[in-house]
Design a protein around this motif. Sequence first.
Motif, PDB file in Angstrom:
ATOM      1  N   PRO A 294       7.934  19.118  19.803  1.00  0.00           N
ATOM      2  CA  PRO A 294       6.764  18.962  20.687  1.00  0.00           C
ATOM      3  C   PRO A 294       6.851  17.673  21.484  1.00  0.00           C
ATOM      4  O   PRO A 294       7.294  16.647  20.980  1.00  0.00           O
ATOM      5  N   ARG A 295       6.466  17.751  22.719  1.00  0.00           N
ATOM      6  CA  ARG A 295       6.408  16.567  23.565  1.00  0.00           C
ATOM      7  C   ARG A 295       5.354  15.613  23.026  1.00  0.00           C
ATOM      8  O   ARG A 295       4.272  16.030  22.614  1.00  0.00           O
ATOM      9  N   ALA A 296       5.650  14.330  23.052  1.00  0.00           N
ATOM     10  CA  ALA A 296       4.731  13.340  22.474  1.00  0.00           C
ATOM     11  C   ALA A 296       3.374  13.362  23.175  1.00  0.00           C
ATOM     12  O   ALA A 296       2.327  13.285  22.536  1.00  0.00           O
ATOM     13  N   SER A 297       3.368  13.497  24.476  1.00  0.00           N
ATOM     14  CA  SER A 297       2.100  13.443  25.209  1.00  0.00           C
ATOM     15  C   SER A 297       1.265  14.701  25.025  1.00  0.00           C
ATOM     16  O   SER A 297       0.098  14.730  25.367  1.00  0.00           O
ATOM     17  N   TYR A 298       1.882  15.775  24.488  1.00  0.00           N
ATOM     18  CA  TYR A 298       1.142  17.013  24.279  1.00  0.00           C
ATOM     19  C   TYR A 298       1.095  17.396  22.799  1.00  0.00           C
ATOM     20  O   TYR A 298       0.701  18.505  22.458  1.00  0.00           O
ATOM     21  N   ALA A 299       1.491  16.492  21.928  1.00  0.00           N
ATOM     22  CA  ALA A 299       1.661  16.853  20.523  1.00  0.00           C
ATOM     23  C   ALA A 299       0.330  17.049  19.811  1.00  0.00           C
ATOM     24  O   ALA A 299       0.254  17.744  18.802  1.00  0.00           O
ATOM     25  N   THR A 300      -0.736  16.436  20.297  1.00  0.00           N
ATOM     26  CA  THR A 300      -2.035  16.541  19.625  1.00  0.00           C
ATOM     27  C   THR A 300      -2.801  17.723  20.165  1.00  0.00           C
ATOM     28  O   THR A 300      -3.080  17.816  21.363  1.00  0.00           O
ATOM     29  N   TRP A 301      -3.162  18.635  19.285  1.00  0.00           N
ATOM     30  CA  TRP A 301      -3.916  19.824  19.696  1.00  0.00           C
ATOM     31  C   TRP A 301      -5.366  19.459  19.936  1.00  0.00           C
ATOM     32  O   TRP A 301      -5.979  18.745  19.159  1.00  0.00           O
ATOM     33  N   ARG A 302      -5.929  19.960  21.045  1.00  0.00           N
ATOM     34  CA  ARG A 302      -7.332  19.714  21.363  1.00  0.00           C
ATOM     35  C   ARG A 302      -8.023  21.066  21.547  1.00  0.00           C
ATOM     36  O   ARG A 302      -7.605  21.869  22.375  1.00  0.00           O
ATOM     37  N   SER A 303      -9.074  21.296  20.796  1.00  0.00           N
ATOM     38  CA  SER A 303      -9.770  22.578  20.888  1.00  0.00           C
ATOM     39  C   SER A 303     -10.621  22.634  22.143  1.00  0.00           C
ATOM     40  O   SER A 303     -11.097  21.630  22.651  1.00  0.00           O
ATOM     41  N   THR A 304     -10.803  23.858  22.667  1.00  0.00           N
ATOM     42  CA  THR A 304     -11.687  24.088  23.816  1.00  0.00           C
ATOM     43  C   THR A 304     -12.824  24.986  23.354  1.00  0.00           C
ATOM     44  O   THR A 304     -13.064  25.156  22.169  1.00  0.00           O
ATOM     45  N   ARG A 305     -13.528  25.590  24.322  1.00  0.00           N
ATOM     46  CA  ARG A 305     -14.620  26.485  23.921  1.00  0.00           C
ATOM     47  C   ARG A 305     -14.065  27.669  23.146  1.00  0.00           C
ATOM     48  O   ARG A 305     -13.016  28.220  23.486  1.00  0.00           O
ATOM     49  N   GLU A 306     -14.776  28.075  22.129  1.00  0.00           N
ATOM     50  CA  GLU A 306     -14.288  29.148  21.280  1.00  0.00           C
ATOM     51  C   GLU A 306     -14.123  30.452  22.042  1.00  0.00           C
ATOM     52  O   GLU A 306     -13.291  31.291  21.694  1.00  0.00           O
ATOM     53  N   ASP A 307     -14.924  30.642  23.116  1.00  0.00           N
ATOM     54  CA  ASP A 307     -14.840  31.903  23.850  1.00  0.00           C
ATOM     55  C   ASP A 307     -13.753  31.882  24.915  1.00  0.00           C
ATOM     56  O   ASP A 307     -13.580  32.858  25.640  1.00  0.00           O
ATOM     57  N   SER A 308     -13.041  30.741  25.064  1.00  0.00           N
ATOM     58  CA  SER A 308     -12.001  30.674  26.094  1.00  0.00           C
ATOM     59  C   SER A 308     -10.649  30.284  25.523  1.00  0.00           C
ATOM     60  O   SER A 308      -9.778  29.820  26.239  1.00  0.00           O
ATOM     61  N   GLY A 309     -10.465  30.422  24.232  1.00  0.00           N
ATOM     62  CA  GLY A 309      -9.161  30.171  23.642  1.00  0.00           C
ATOM     63  C   GLY A 309      -8.944  28.717  23.267  1.00  0.00           C
ATOM     64  O   GLY A 309      -9.903  28.017  22.928  1.00  0.00           O
ATOM     65  N   TYR A 310      -7.714  28.283  23.366  1.00  0.00           N
ATOM     66  CA  TYR A 310      -7.368  26.939  22.915  1.00  0.00           C
ATOM     67  C   TYR A 310      -6.241  26.396  23.790  1.00  0.00           C
ATOM     68  O   TYR A 310      -5.557  27.138  24.498  1.00  0.00           O
ATOM     69  N   ASP A 311      -6.081  25.097  23.731  1.00  0.00           N
ATOM     70  CA  ASP A 311      -5.017  24.458  24.511  1.00  0.00           C
ATOM     71  C   ASP A 311      -3.662  24.738  23.864  1.00  0.00           C
ATOM     72  O   ASP A 311      -3.550  24.859  22.655  1.00  0.00           O
ATOM     73  N   MET A 312      -2.662  24.806  24.710  1.00  0.00           N
ATOM     74  CA  MET A 312      -1.306  25.051  24.257  1.00  0.00           C
ATOM     75  C   MET A 312      -0.508  23.752  24.236  1.00  0.00           C
ATOM     76  O   MET A 312      -0.666  22.909  25.113  1.00  0.00           O
ATOM     77  N   LYS A 313       0.360  23.633  23.253  1.00  0.00           N
ATOM     78  CA  LYS A 313       1.275  22.504  23.214  1.00  0.00           C
ATOM     79  C   LYS A 313       2.486  22.786  24.102  1.00  0.00           C
ATOM     80  O   LYS A 313       2.839  23.940  24.341  1.00  0.00           O
ATOM     81  N   THR A 314       3.088  21.736  24.559  1.00  0.00           N
ATOM     82  CA  THR A 314       4.321  21.848  25.328  1.00  0.00           C
ATOM     83  C   THR A 314       5.463  21.292  24.488  1.00  0.00           C
ATOM     84  O   THR A 314       5.368  20.188  23.949  1.00  0.00           O
ATOM     85  N   PHE A 315       6.545  22.055  24.400  1.00  0.00           N
ATOM     86  CA  PHE A 315       7.694  21.673  23.588  1.00  0.00           C
ATOM     87  C   PHE A 315       8.879  21.327  24.481  1.00  0.00           C
ATOM     88  O   PHE A 315       9.070  21.928  25.552  1.00  0.00           O
ATOM     89  N   GLU A 316       9.644  20.356  24.032  1.00  0.00           N
ATOM     90  CA  GLU A 316      10.908  20.051  24.699  1.00  0.00           C
ATOM     91  C   GLU A 316      12.003  20.859  24.014  1.00  0.00           C
ATOM     92  O   GLU A 316      12.174  20.800  22.799  1.00  0.00           O
ATOM     93  N   VAL A 317      12.740  21.606  24.799  1.00  0.00           N
ATOM     94  CA  VAL A 317      13.854  22.413  24.299  1.00  0.00           C
ATOM     95  C   VAL A 317      15.130  21.896  24.951  1.00  0.00           C
ATOM     96  O   VAL A 317      15.214  21.783  26.181  1.00  0.00           O
ATOM     97  N   ARG A 318      16.100  21.559  24.111  1.00  0.00           N
ATOM     98  CA  ARG A 318      17.382  21.077  24.622  1.00  0.00           C
ATOM     99  C   ARG A 318      18.475  22.088  24.285  1.00  0.00           C
ATOM    100  O   ARG A 318      18.496  22.637  23.184  1.00  0.00           O
ATOM    101  N   ALA A 319      19.372  22.282  25.251  1.00  0.00           N
ATOM    102  CA  ALA A 319      20.478  23.223  25.058  1.00  0.00           C
ATOM    103  C   ALA A 319      21.735  22.648  25.708  1.00  0.00           C
ATOM    104  O   ALA A 319      21.675  22.077  26.807  1.00  0.00           O
ATOM    105  N   ARG A 320      22.844  22.799  25.002  1.00  0.00           N
ATOM    106  CA  ARG A 320      24.129  22.322  25.519  1.00  0.00           C
ATOM    107  C   ARG A 320      24.956  23.506  26.041  1.00  0.00           C
ATOM    108  O   ARG A 320      24.880  24.608  25.485  1.00  0.00           O
TER     109      ARG A 320
END
Length: 340
Positions: A294-320
Amino acid sequence: MSDTQEHAAAKARGGKLGLVLLLATVACVGIFVIWGVWRAAFPPLPPFQGQMEGRTISISSKVPGRVKEVLVEAGESVRAGQVVARMHLPEIEAKLAEARARDRAAEAQQSMVDEGLRPQEKQAAHAEWERAQAAADLDRKTYDRIAALFRDGLVSRERHDEARARMLASADQAAAAKQAYDLAQAGSRPQEKAAASAETSEAAAVVSEVASLADDVELKAPHAGEVDKVVLVAGELAGAGFPVLTVVNLDDQWASFNIREESLPGITVGHVFKARVPALGRDGIDFKVYYISPRASYATWRSTREDSGYDMKTFEVRARPVEKIEGLRPGMTVLVDRER
C-alpha cells in the motif's frame, strides 16, 4: 422473349437487389447501434499506466570537503570501481600524517620495551654487581679476622661491631646489585610489554580509521551504470554524505504502477503480464510482479457514508521485465491493457 418481357424481368431483378441492399443497410445500422449501445454500457477499461524506475546510488564523501574535480558527465557510462570525482581534504591529510607519526612512536616504544636495556647497560649492571660482591667478600673476610681477634681479647667490642655492620651492609648492596643485573637481563615486565602492545594496536587502529576517511579523496562508482546527475562541480563544498553525483544501475530496473484495490484481483506476486512501451515502439513485453504494497499516503482507510460505500486504498505494484530489454530506461512509460 420480347422486349417487354425482358424489361419486366430486369425490373424484377432490380427490385430484389434493392431489397437486399436495403436489408443489408438496415442490418449494418442495427449492428452499429447495438455495438454503440454495448460500448456505452461497457466502455473499455483504461490501461494501467506505470513508469520505469532504476536503482540509483548517490556517490558522496564520508567527510566534508571541497570538490576538486568531477571526471564524468551526465549520461556517461561508468564501470565498477572507476574514479568519478576527486575531493580536496587537507584536514584529513593532516590528521593522517599525525596518526602515522604517533604510530611510529608507539612502535618504537614497544621495540624498546621488547628489547629491554641496551647491551652496554647490561654490562654496566653486571660490573656493578661484581664490584658490590667483591666489596662484600672483602668486608666478610675482614669481619672474620676481627671476630677472631675479638675472641682473643685483642680488639674492642666497638671495632668488632663496626666490622660486622660493614659486612652486613656490603652483603645487602651485593644482593641489590644482583637483583638489578637480573632485571636488566630479564627485560621489561609482562604488564609493560602488554601496555606497549596495546598502545601500538591503538595507534595502528587510528591510522586505519583516518586512512579510510582519506580514501574519500577519490570517489569511485560502486557498480557499473550510467551517470544520472552531477550535483556538485569543481570548487563547491560538499557536506558529509551529500551526493556529488548519482549513478543509475540500468541492469536493475522495474516498472512501478499505482493501482486501486478494486483493480487488484488477479494481480499477485509472481503474476506475468504483457505490456507495451511507447518509447520503444514495442508491445507484448513480459513483466513479472515481485512487489505489492500500500502507498504510504493512502495506507490509512477512511470510512465514508454507509450508503455510499467506502474509500479505496491505492497499492504500489512493481514488476521487472522477464528478459533484458535493449534501450529500456528509467522514466519510460509502461502500459498494460485491461480486460473485463
